[in-house]
Design a protein around this motif. Structure first.
Motif, PDB file in Angstrom:
ATOM      1  N   THR A   2      -8.050  58.906 -12.353  1.00  0.00           N
ATOM      2  CA  THR A   2      -6.802  58.416 -12.271  1.00  0.00           C
ATOM      3  C   THR A   2      -6.334  57.996 -13.516  1.00  0.00           C
ATOM      4  O   THR A   2      -7.264  57.475 -14.414  1.00  0.00           O
ATOM      5  CB  THR A   2      -6.450  57.459 -11.148  1.00  0.00           C
ATOM      6  OG1 THR A   2      -7.157  56.368 -11.517  1.00  0.00           O
ATOM      7  CG2 THR A   2      -6.924  58.010  -9.632  1.00  0.00           C
ATOM      8  N   THR A   3      -5.074  57.658 -13.815  1.00  0.00           N
ATOM      9  CA  THR A   3      -4.690  57.098 -15.129  1.00  0.00           C
ATOM     10  C   THR A   3      -5.418  55.844 -15.497  1.00  0.00           C
ATOM     11  O   THR A   3      -5.626  55.311 -16.328  1.00  0.00           O
ATOM     12  CB  THR A   3      -3.007  57.227 -15.190  1.00  0.00           C
ATOM     13  OG1 THR A   3      -2.396  58.634 -15.086  1.00  0.00           O
ATOM     14  CG2 THR A   3      -2.571  56.651 -16.531  1.00  0.00           C
ATOM     15  N   ARG A   4      -5.229  54.985 -14.243  1.00  0.00           N
ATOM     16  CA  ARG A   4      -5.684  53.624 -14.344  1.00  0.00           C
ATOM     17  C   ARG A   4      -7.124  53.742 -14.530  1.00  0.00           C
ATOM     18  O   ARG A   4      -7.595  52.860 -15.618  1.00  0.00           O
ATOM     19  CB  ARG A   4      -5.347  52.991 -13.090  1.00  0.00           C
ATOM     20  CG  ARG A   4      -5.966  51.496 -13.160  1.00  0.00           C
ATOM     21  CD  ARG A   4      -5.963  50.776 -11.736  1.00  0.00           C
ATOM     22  NE  ARG A   4      -4.522  50.737 -11.266  1.00  0.00           N
ATOM     23  CZ  ARG A   4      -4.289  50.323 -10.079  1.00  0.00           C
ATOM     24  NH1 ARG A   4      -5.019  49.699  -9.106  1.00  0.00           N
ATOM     25  NH2 ARG A   4      -2.851  50.156  -9.733  1.00  0.00           N
ATOM     26  N   GLU A   5      -7.876  54.581 -13.950  1.00  0.00           N
ATOM     27  CA  GLU A   5      -9.423  54.622 -14.170  1.00  0.00           C
ATOM     28  C   GLU A   5      -9.714  54.949 -15.481  1.00  0.00           C
ATOM     29  O   GLU A   5     -10.591  54.505 -16.347  1.00  0.00           O
ATOM     30  CB  GLU A   5     -10.115  55.687 -13.207  1.00  0.00           C
ATOM     31  CG  GLU A   5     -10.082  55.189 -11.829  1.00  0.00           C
ATOM     32  CD  GLU A   5     -10.687  56.442 -10.929  1.00  0.00           C
ATOM     33  OE1 GLU A   5     -11.597  55.927 -10.165  1.00  0.00           O
ATOM     34  OE2 GLU A   5     -10.194  57.672 -11.133  1.00  0.00           O
ATOM     35  N   ARG A  26      -7.799  54.785 -18.205  1.00  0.00           N
ATOM     36  CA  ARG A  26      -7.431  53.723 -19.389  1.00  0.00           C
ATOM     37  C   ARG A  26      -8.483  52.479 -19.190  1.00  0.00           C
ATOM     38  O   ARG A  26      -8.730  52.084 -20.268  1.00  0.00           O
ATOM     39  CB  ARG A  26      -5.864  53.111 -18.934  1.00  0.00           C
ATOM     40  CG  ARG A  26      -5.177  53.860 -19.230  1.00  0.00           C
ATOM     41  CD  ARG A  26      -3.596  53.082 -19.011  1.00  0.00           C
ATOM     42  NE  ARG A  26      -2.532  54.099 -19.319  1.00  0.00           N
ATOM     43  CZ  ARG A  26      -1.142  54.092 -18.842  1.00  0.00           C
ATOM     44  NH1 ARG A  26      -1.210  53.326 -17.564  1.00  0.00           N
ATOM     45  NH2 ARG A  26      -0.479  55.089 -18.980  1.00  0.00           N
ATOM     46  N   ARG A  27      -9.217  52.184 -18.203  1.00  0.00           N
ATOM     47  CA  ARG A  27      -9.705  51.119 -18.044  1.00  0.00           C
ATOM     48  C   ARG A  27     -11.108  51.639 -18.715  1.00  0.00           C
ATOM     49  O   ARG A  27     -11.657  50.801 -19.526  1.00  0.00           O
ATOM     50  CB  ARG A  27     -10.257  50.738 -16.480  1.00  0.00           C
ATOM     51  CG  ARG A  27     -11.162  49.619 -16.180  1.00  0.00           C
ATOM     52  CD  ARG A  27     -11.464  49.489 -14.934  1.00  0.00           C
ATOM     53  NE  ARG A  27     -12.468  50.401 -14.295  1.00  0.00           N
ATOM     54  CZ  ARG A  27     -13.671  50.688 -14.601  1.00  0.00           C
ATOM     55  NH1 ARG A  27     -14.534  50.045 -15.619  1.00  0.00           N
ATOM     56  NH2 ARG A  27     -14.219  51.912 -14.056  1.00  0.00           N
TER      57      ARG A  27
END
Length: 190
Positions: free
Chosen positions: A47-50, A52-53
């Motif tokens: 996912t985008t969040r994963e 970026r993290r």
């Protein structure tokens, strides 16, 4: 222009090729060796969040642990994870060899489809397009990927760069394929 002399493993000069190189690639290109190089193609599975993290992690050891955790948390079996990782990155490297233009091959539309779906069953090429078939049933639009040559200003464009013509239902197919990668079920269809 740059002159490139290739040398075979025996040390014999094989050919001289002239080309223009506008590509920004890693020192190991087309191979993927460092943890940073391994993480970047995970863009298609996270996912985008994963993403970026994990890409914000600066410590190499922490990045390596996050990389391993991503695969193991999804696949839950080290042997299966090893097989899936091997398949995934063999496709990333092959995409680099086949589709690199002004970008690394894995980051192109053709590279993305090649990595996620594998090599097509059949390819039709035209002057400004290429069509990949992932089934012998050419009438099934879910198994047909069309790429159009990128249009740019000017008379010539020195790259073989194609863009996927995205159909609305491709997102469902892409999601299902990502789930096959994350579960390891992708190994059943190779």
């Amino acid at each position: 222009e740059i002159t490139l002399e290739t040398v075979n493993p025996k040390g014999n000069k094989e050919s001289t090729v002239r080309f223009r190189d506008f590509t920004m690639v890693s020192p190991n290109f087309p191979e993927i060796k460092t943890t940073e190089e391994l993480v970047r193609p995970l863009y298609y599975l996270m996912t985008t969040r994963e993403y970026r993290r994990i890409t914000s992690i600066e410590n190499p050891d922490s990045l390596r642990l996050a990389f391993e955790e991503f695969w193991l948390s999804n696949l839950r079996d080290r042997n299966r994870a090893r097989e899936v990782i091997e398949l995934y990155y063999s496709r990333v490297e092959e995409a680099n060899r086949l589709f690199t233009s002004f970008r690394e091959g894995w980051s192109t539309d053709m590279g993305m489809i090649f990595i996620l779906f594998g090599p097509p069953v059949h390819v039709e090429s035209g002057i400004d397009h290429e069509v990949w078939y992932y089934s012998y049933n050419r009438m099934d639009p879910r198994m047909v990927m069309r790429f159009d040559r990128a249009r740019v200003m000017g008379d010539s464009f020195p790259f073989r760069h194609y863009v996927l013509v995205r159909q609305r239902f491709y997102y469902e197919i892409e999601y299902a394929t990502i789930q096959e990668w994350l579960s390891g079920n992708v190994l059943m269809r190779r």
